[in-house]
Write an enzyme that holds these catalytic residues in place. Sequence first.
Site, short mmCIF file in Angstrom:
data_model
loop_
_atom_site.label_atom_id
_atom_site.label_comp_id
_atom_site.label_asym_id
_atom_site.label_seq_id
_atom_site.Cartn_x
_atom_site.Cartn_y
_atom_site.Cartn_z
N HIS A 72 1.34 3.86 2.00
CA HIS A 72 1.83 4.57 3.17
C HIS A 72 3.35 4.56 3.11
O HIS A 72 3.97 3.57 2.70
CB HIS A 72 1.33 3.93 4.46
CG HIS A 72 -0.06 4.34 4.82
ND1 HIS A 72 -0.86 3.62 5.69
CD2 HIS A 72 -0.80 5.41 4.43
CE1 HIS A 72 -2.04 4.22 5.81
NE2 HIS A 72 -2.03 5.31 5.05
N HIS A 98 6.07 -5.56 12.06
CA HIS A 98 5.42 -4.24 11.98
C HIS A 98 5.11 -3.69 13.37
O HIS A 98 4.05 -3.14 13.63
CB HIS A 98 4.15 -4.29 11.13
CG HIS A 98 3.73 -2.94 10.62
ND1 HIS A 98 2.80 -2.16 11.26
CD2 HIS A 98 4.14 -2.23 9.54
CE1 HIS A 98 2.63 -1.04 10.58
NE2 HIS A 98 3.44 -1.06 9.53
N ASP A 129 5.96 4.25 4.94
CA ASP A 129 6.85 3.27 5.55
C ASP A 129 6.85 1.95 4.79
O ASP A 129 7.53 1.00 5.20
CB ASP A 129 6.52 3.06 7.03
CG ASP A 129 5.07 2.66 7.28
OD1 ASP A 129 4.22 2.99 6.45
OD2 ASP A 129 4.80 2.01 8.32
N HIS A 130 6.13 1.89 3.66
CA HIS A 130 6.10 0.68 2.86
C HIS A 130 6.60 0.89 1.43
O HIS A 130 6.78 -0.08 0.70
CB HIS A 130 4.69 0.10 2.83
CG HIS A 130 4.26 -0.42 4.17
ND1 HIS A 130 4.32 -1.74 4.53
CD2 HIS A 130 3.80 0.24 5.27
CE1 HIS A 130 3.89 -1.88 5.78
NE2 HIS A 130 3.58 -0.69 6.24
N HIS A 137 -7.36 -1.69 5.71
CA HIS A 137 -6.53 -0.68 6.35
C HIS A 137 -7.13 0.69 6.03
O HIS A 137 -8.22 0.78 5.46
CB HIS A 137 -5.09 -0.81 5.84
CG HIS A 137 -4.08 -0.05 6.62
ND1 HIS A 137 -4.09 0.03 7.99
CD2 HIS A 137 -3.01 0.70 6.21
CE1 HIS A 137 -3.08 0.78 8.39
NE2 HIS A 137 -2.41 1.19 7.33
N HIS A 141 0.85 -1.20 0.00
CA HIS A 141 0.00 0.00 0.00
C HIS A 141 0.88 1.24 0.00
O HIS A 141 2.11 1.16 0.13
CB HIS A 141 -0.97 0.01 1.18
CG HIS A 141 -0.31 0.07 2.54
ND1 HIS A 141 0.54 -0.90 3.02
CD2 HIS A 141 -0.40 1.00 3.53
CE1 HIS A 141 0.93 -0.58 4.24
NE2 HIS A 141 0.39 0.57 4.57
N ASP A 172 -0.42 -3.92 6.04
CA ASP A 172 -1.04 -3.61 7.31
C ASP A 172 -2.54 -3.93 7.23
O ASP A 172 -3.14 -3.79 6.17
CB ASP A 172 -0.88 -2.13 7.63
CG ASP A 172 0.57 -1.68 7.72
OD1 ASP A 172 1.45 -2.45 7.30
OD2 ASP A 172 0.82 -0.54 8.13
#
Length: 301
Positions: free
Chosen positions: A62, A268, A64-65, A140, A60, A210
């Site tokens: 976000h 995570h 941090d990914h 999410h 996805h 997530d």
Amino acid sequence: MKLTILGCYAATPRTFTNPTSQVLEIKNRCFLIDCGEGTQVQLRKNKIKFSKINQIFISHLHGDHFYGLIGLISTFSLLNRNNDLYIYGPKGIKEIILLQLRLSNSWPNFGLHFYELESKESKLIYEDDKVQVKTIPLKHRIYTNGFLFEEKPDKRKLNVEAVREYQIEKCYFQNIKNGKDIVLDDGTVILNSQLTFDPEKPKSYAFCSDTVYNEAILPIIEGVDVLYHEATFLQSEEKLAAKTMHTTAVEAATIAKKAQVGKLILGHYSTRYSTIDLFKTEAETIFPNVLLADDGLSFDL
């Protein structure tokens, strides 16, 4: 099948922890799963050759990914990469990456292919003669997928003693491995099961990060050998997990138990915790076979 954790912490990178990224090596394929900030540094630290990575799966959008993706692509260019690169991720990933390449005038000298995902149902997105990859729709705050990696069944293994006993010529060996019976010159039928051994059971790995606790994924991941499932919070932060649409260690273990998976790897983690040991302790109250991911760890699955 080998899994190397490059990063497994939530939100921001720190000097001693990294956001989500991991490499799955399966059937001589090398898949990069998510690409948080610092991924290329972690690849170097873990001695994983850049040239081995031809497919990247982004869960996805976000940061941090995937914030490490543009840097990795740029480095590939600086290293004069020739192999095409295939990126599988949510709709919008192509626009984000191409905008950065265009404004920095940094077009790669290799083929860059995007497969943008929009479906809310599980879809087959990658397949070759050894491995297939399906999406695992997650819940999410934005559109998110996990990924299910499955080995395809190997051919049957030749029983050398049996084929010698029946004096079967080598030209028939491939047909035997493909599962065919053999008819001898006198008309006798030799069943394939008499000439071969069963191949090893195909292995499977499911990546889920997530997501809020979501039993809808159970039919997709049922019986997988290894499940990586996010466990951002401990049970004391259960309400915060629900609010932010994340999962606790106990909830991840509950999914593992209901899906009857072989092993559960937790990751995570929120950076609020000084130690990750309690994640294992809490999860093991529900599911016995729990491992803790940590940056730089490798698992031979």
